[in-house]
Design a protein around this motif. Structure first.
Motif, PDB file in Angstrom:
ATOM      1  N   MET A   1       0.773  -1.311   0.088  1.00  0.00           N
ATOM      2  CA  MET A   1       0.136  -0.006  -0.076  1.00  0.00           C
ATOM      3  C   MET A   1       0.939   1.266   0.077  1.00  0.00           C
ATOM      4  SD  MET A   1      -3.204   1.415   2.463  1.00  0.00           S
ATOM      5  CE  MET A   1      -3.989  -0.446   2.514  1.00  0.00           C
ATOM      6  N   THR A   2       0.595   2.339  -0.891  1.00  0.00           N
ATOM      7  CA  THR A   2       1.334   3.482  -0.943  1.00  0.00           C
ATOM      8  C   THR A   2       0.499   4.675  -0.485  1.00  0.00           C
ATOM      9  OG1 THR A   2       2.584   2.680  -2.631  1.00  0.00           O
ATOM     10  CG2 THR A   2       2.655   5.182  -2.724  1.00  0.00           C
ATOM     11  N   ASN A   3       0.897   5.314   0.185  1.00  0.00           N
ATOM     12  CA  ASN A   3       0.295   6.809   0.712  1.00  0.00           C
ATOM     13  C   ASN A   3       1.258   7.893   0.125  1.00  0.00           C
ATOM     14  OD1 ASN A   3      -1.871   5.979   2.404  1.00  0.00           O
ATOM     15  ND2 ASN A   3      -0.272   5.174   3.583  1.00  0.00           N
ATOM     16  N   ASP A  39     -14.544  16.502  -1.307  1.00  0.00           N
ATOM     17  CA  ASP A  39     -13.160  16.101  -1.213  1.00  0.00           C
ATOM     18  C   ASP A  39     -12.648  14.741  -1.211  1.00  0.00           C
ATOM     19  OD1 ASP A  39     -14.575  15.180   0.962  1.00  0.00           O
ATOM     20  OD2 ASP A  39     -13.431  16.269   2.597  1.00  0.00           O
ATOM     21  N   CYS A  40     -13.531  14.099  -1.801  1.00  0.00           N
ATOM     22  CA  CYS A  40     -13.056  12.317  -1.606  1.00  0.00           C
ATOM     23  C   CYS A  40     -13.521  11.711  -2.993  1.00  0.00           C
ATOM     24  CB  CYS A  40     -13.587  11.825  -0.389  1.00  0.00           C
ATOM     25  SG  CYS A  40     -12.744   9.866  -0.248  1.00  0.00           S
ATOM     26  N   LEU A  41     -12.730  11.027  -3.640  1.00  0.00           N
ATOM     27  CA  LEU A  41     -12.953  10.024  -4.723  1.00  0.00           C
ATOM     28  C   LEU A  41     -12.409   8.782  -4.500  1.00  0.00           C
ATOM     29  CD1 LEU A  41     -12.147  12.158  -7.921  1.00  0.00           C
ATOM     30  CD2 LEU A  41     -14.404  11.210  -7.293  1.00  0.00           C
ATOM     31  N   THR A  42     -12.997   7.557  -4.797  1.00  0.00           N
ATOM     32  CA  THR A  42     -12.506   6.416  -4.438  1.00  0.00           C
ATOM     33  C   THR A  42     -12.942   5.596  -5.902  1.00  0.00           C
ATOM     34  OG1 THR A  42     -12.742   6.119  -2.282  1.00  0.00           O
ATOM     35  CG2 THR A  42     -12.375   4.210  -3.268  1.00  0.00           C
ATOM     36  N   PHE A  43     -11.521   4.980  -6.516  1.00  0.00           N
ATOM     37  CA  PHE A  43     -11.770   3.965  -7.711  1.00  0.00           C
ATOM     38  C   PHE A  43     -11.306   2.571  -7.076  1.00  0.00           C
ATOM     39  CE2 PHE A  43     -10.411   8.296  -8.786  1.00  0.00           C
ATOM     40  CZ  PHE A  43     -11.285   8.718  -9.831  1.00  0.00           C
ATOM     41  N   GLU A  44     -11.857   1.589  -7.861  1.00  0.00           N
ATOM     42  CA  GLU A  44     -11.715   0.254  -7.681  1.00  0.00           C
ATOM     43  C   GLU A  44     -11.583  -0.471  -8.881  1.00  0.00           C
ATOM     44  OE1 GLU A  44     -14.380  -1.570  -4.891  1.00  0.00           O
ATOM     45  OE2 GLU A  44     -13.730  -0.404  -3.162  1.00  0.00           O
ATOM     46  N   GLY A  45     -10.885  -1.333  -8.898  1.00  0.00           N
ATOM     47  CA  GLY A  45     -10.588  -2.221  -9.831  1.00  0.00           C
ATOM     48  C   GLY A  45      -9.419  -3.045 -10.036  1.00  0.00           C
ATOM     49  N   GLY A  46      -9.036  -4.056 -10.712  1.00  0.00           N
ATOM     50  CA  GLY A  46      -7.783  -4.817 -11.163  1.00  0.00           C
ATOM     51  C   GLY A  46      -7.402  -5.381  -9.671  1.00  0.00           C
ATOM     52  N   GLY A  47      -8.178  -5.719  -8.628  1.00  0.00           N
ATOM     53  CA  GLY A  47      -7.829  -6.179  -7.545  1.00  0.00           C
ATOM     54  C   GLY A  47      -7.247  -5.158  -6.489  1.00  0.00           C
ATOM     55  N   GLY A  48      -7.526  -3.859  -6.832  1.00  0.00           N
ATOM     56  CA  GLY A  48      -6.957  -2.949  -6.063  1.00  0.00           C
ATOM     57  C   GLY A  48      -7.713  -1.568  -5.825  1.00  0.00           C
ATOM     58  N   THR A  67      -3.249   3.791  -2.187  1.00  0.00           N
ATOM     59  CA  THR A  67      -3.500   3.159  -3.203  1.00  0.00           C
ATOM     60  C   THR A  67      -2.971   1.485  -2.750  1.00  0.00           C
ATOM     61  OG1 THR A  67      -3.105   2.432  -5.531  1.00  0.00           O
ATOM     62  CG2 THR A  67      -1.295   3.386  -4.471  1.00  0.00           C
ATOM     63  N   GLN A  68      -3.578   0.734  -3.390  1.00  0.00           N
ATOM     64  CA  GLN A  68      -3.139  -0.583  -3.282  1.00  0.00           C
ATOM     65  C   GLN A  68      -3.311  -1.319  -4.714  1.00  0.00           C
ATOM     66  OE1 GLN A  68      -4.820  -3.196  -0.184  1.00  0.00           O
ATOM     67  NE2 GLN A  68      -4.154  -4.896  -1.180  1.00  0.00           N
ATOM     68  N   GLU A  69      -2.156  -1.847  -5.187  1.00  0.00           N
ATOM     69  CA  GLU A  69      -1.990  -2.414  -6.505  1.00  0.00           C
ATOM     70  C   GLU A  69      -1.874  -1.208  -7.686  1.00  0.00           C
ATOM     71  OE1 GLU A  69      -1.542  -5.618  -6.856  1.00  0.00           O
ATOM     72  OE2 GLU A  69      -1.954  -5.863  -4.983  1.00  0.00           O
ATOM     73  N   TRP A  70      -2.084  -0.164  -7.394  1.00  0.00           N
ATOM     74  CA  TRP A  70      -1.924   0.879  -8.539  1.00  0.00           C
ATOM     75  C   TRP A  70      -0.818   1.788  -7.977  1.00  0.00           C
ATOM     76  CZ3 TRP A  70      -4.359  -0.063 -13.099  1.00  0.00           C
ATOM     77  CH2 TRP A  70      -5.401  -0.948 -12.883  1.00  0.00           C
ATOM     78  N   ASP A  71       0.375   1.404  -7.539  1.00  0.00           N
ATOM     79  CA  ASP A  71       1.287   2.293  -7.063  1.00  0.00           C
ATOM     80  C   ASP A  71       2.110   3.278  -8.066  1.00  0.00           C
ATOM     81  OD1 ASP A  71       0.787  -0.174  -5.441  1.00  0.00           O
ATOM     82  OD2 ASP A  71       2.190   1.136  -4.085  1.00  0.00           O
ATOM     83  N   ILE A  72       2.333   2.339  -8.936  1.00  0.00           N
ATOM     84  CA  ILE A  72       3.231   2.909 -10.266  1.00  0.00           C
ATOM     85  C   ILE A  72       2.083   4.163 -10.830  1.00  0.00           C
ATOM     86  CG2 ILE A  72       4.039   2.712 -12.657  1.00  0.00           C
ATOM     87  CD1 ILE A  72       4.893  -0.054 -11.403  1.00  0.00           C
TER      88      ILE A  72
END
Length: 82
Positions: A1-3, A39-48, A67-72
């Motif tokens: 997980m990346t912050n 002030d908040c948006l959440t996206f999901e897909g690809g296992g993260g 993020t989780q799985e979308w670090d790059i």
């Protein structure tokens, strides 16, 4: 997980539009799961997920990205903010 936190000269609306364009339909194709507040948006897909919290601070806009799985992709998005 990346912050990650970045500051930009873009307005909150411009950041939201860029997030939707980059991560959502027409971009990476992640599904928007939370778009209920300014002030908040959440996206999901690809296992993260990608969660963005946006707020104005000291004449700039602060964007906190988690993020989780979308670090790059999150790092690439952040690097493109002016």
């Amino acid at each position: 997980m990346t912050n990650l936190e970045v500051k930009t000269k873009l307005s909150e609306k411009e950041v939201r539009d860029r997030l939707k364009s980059y991560f959502g339909e027409g971009g990476l194709g992640l599904e928007i799961k939370n778009d209920s507040s300014d002030d908040c948006l959440t996206f999901e897909g690809g296992g993260g997920f990608v969660k963005a919290t946006i707020c104005a601070a000291d004449g700039k806009t602060s964007v906190e990205l988690q993020t989780q799985e979308w670090d790059i992709q999150v790092r690439e998005f952040a690097s493109r903010l002016p």
